[in-house]
Scaffold this active site. Structure first.
Site: not given
Length: 464
Positions: A266-269, A300
């Site tokens: 994903t684009g975050d944690d 990520t």
């Protein structure tokens, strides 16, 4: 080569902790037995209620009718709602207790795209999106406002509040949030309220999510908040690396949460444990506790395993093990800030493998924003008893950044059997530490002086 080796190694390491309920099936340790899967005697199909999987027909009424039927007929043992192969376009909808949402192979439940309303002619940049079909709900009391914008927040695409005994499963069907329009609204700063999560359960218990693909969430992907007894297993969560705030799984002021055997990119944690935001989280006072994260692989630009930064209710007894990360920003990130308050303690990360990571281990007391100017700067968080062991990384640019808070030193940090190899060059990855205290055993490269080396076998249990 590394990922192939990692797959073998991940099967070889297991850690038992007395405060987690663990089950063993052959050589596989799992916490998933905290919520047994329920066999539903009653089964219905979305097509029985007019559902059409052609990717164009709006199925909102079909889903709401089917769930209304489950809620009011209350069949013994609950009801399974079957979604056959096809693409089912729908607005957001609420689940109900004692139900299973079952996605067949090839089934896609897809969120409707927002419609565009022009502000001016011949310019897509001076337009905004019509969100009127997306319900607004009250902010979470432990946050005091929407996480991104003051006021309320948009309801998650699939939502549950005050529920028990709910299962989302199937044959790796897909739940698609079509989040790109929401991401663009965030980038263009045209959001009126906080973006919706893909799946959120509030004040619920006995939740199982398994064997489903989650794709393109507008905001956080799976968000159990004020929940207990939650199992998330065998899921795939996907979003572009530049998609903003698309956290994978965020247990929030929740207890007895089991996350296992999943792939997240994903684009975050990938996984972030939370418990409320500044004065609102302190007042609400509900911690996250007994969280297990096991056999998770992913990538990520941010952190693989995170605690925070919203930790005002406290976070304790978190176990993350057998984690495989590649092409990521940070391996482990414990993050908080002044004004947060709360206690972060008994956090264990073990058997972590990393490849191509900017920072291996980060512990920071200066991370995250505030909901408003009413936070108490004297509400300092306390961080103690962090155990990081059996960690190996290659192509790690910086070994560790560990900065506590003056007058609230982070204590009880244990590094054991940690090897972080840098990129090609004469200098190994470095450590940078301040306002921390702990111990280090068999750590390479040599850690900072604040982690006093302890000459003993076993763990760091006796360090001061």
């Amino acid at each position: 080569m590394f990922r192939a080796l990692a797959s073998v190694l991940l099967c070889c390491f297991f850690l038992e902790a007395s405060f987690w309920v663990q089950f063993s099936y052959g050589d596989l340790t799992t916490c998933s037995g905290i919520v047994p899967m329920t066999e539903r005697g009653d089964k219905i199909s979305i097509t029985d209620f007019g559902g059409v999987g052609d990717g164009q027909t709006l199925n909102t009424i079909a889903f709401r009718k089917a769930i209304y039927r489950i809620q009011h007929l209350r069949r013994r043992g609950g009801t399974l709602l079957f979604v056959p192969s096809g693409v089912y376009l729908t607005d957001s909808f609420n689940l109900t207790s004692h139900m299973t949402l079952y996605l067949a192979r090839g089934a896609v439940i897809k969120a409707t795209q927002l419609s565009e309303i022009p502000f001016c002619l011949k310019s897509t940049e001076c337009s905004h999106q019509d969100t009127s079909n997306w319900p607004l709900i009250a902010p979470l009391p432990s946050y005091g406002r929407g996480r991104e914008r003051p006021g309320g927040r948009y309801m998650s695409f699939i939502h549950g509040d005050g529920l028990e005994d709910v299962v989302i499963t199937g044959e790796n069907g897909t739940i698609d949030g079509q989040g790109d329009i929401w991401w663009n609204m965030w980038r263009q700063r045209t959001l009126q309220f906080t973006r919706p999560s893909l799946v959120e359960f509030v004040n619920s218990r006995g939740i199982v999510i398994s064997n489903v693909i989650f794709r393109n969430s507008p905001f956080w992907n799976i968000h159990p908040v004020y929940c207990s007894d939650v199992v998330i297993r065998y899921v795939t969560i996907l979003a572009p690396p530049d998609s903003p705030n698309t956290d994978g799984i965020d247990p929030d002021s929740s207890s007895n949460v089991c996350i296992e055997d999943s792939f997240i990119s994903t684009g975050d944690d990938l996984v972030a444990v939370k418990s409320g935001w500044d004065e609102y989280g302190i007042a609400y006072g509900r911690p996250s506790s007994y969280i297990t994260v096991r056999r998770v692989t992913g990538s990520t630009p941010f952190a693989g395993v995170a605690v925070g930064s919203e930790t005002s209710g406290g976070v304790e007894n978190v176990l993350a093990e057998n984690i495989n990360l590649y092409n990521s920003g940070v391996g482990v990130h414990i993050k908080t800030n002044i004004g947060r308050g709360g206690v972060i303690k008994n956090i264990t990360v073990s058997e972590l493998l990393m490849e191509n990571v900017r920072t291996g281990i980060k512990v920071a007391g200066d991370t995250g924003d505030h909901p408003d100017n009413n936070f108490n700067p004297n509400a300092l968080p306390y961080v103690e008893d962090l155990t990081l062991k059996n960690i190996w990384g290659v192509n790690v640019q910086r070994a560790g950044w560990m900065h506590g808070i003056e007058n609230a030193t982070f204590t009880g940090i244990c590094l054991s059997n940690v090897t972080l190899q840098g990129t090609t060059g004469p200098r190994p990855p470095s450590w940078n530490c301040n306002a921390i205290r702990g111990a280090a055993i068999e750590v390479s490269p040599r850690p900072c002086a604040e982690l006093t080396s302890v000459e003993q076998s076993g763990s760091c249990a006796s360090h001061s």
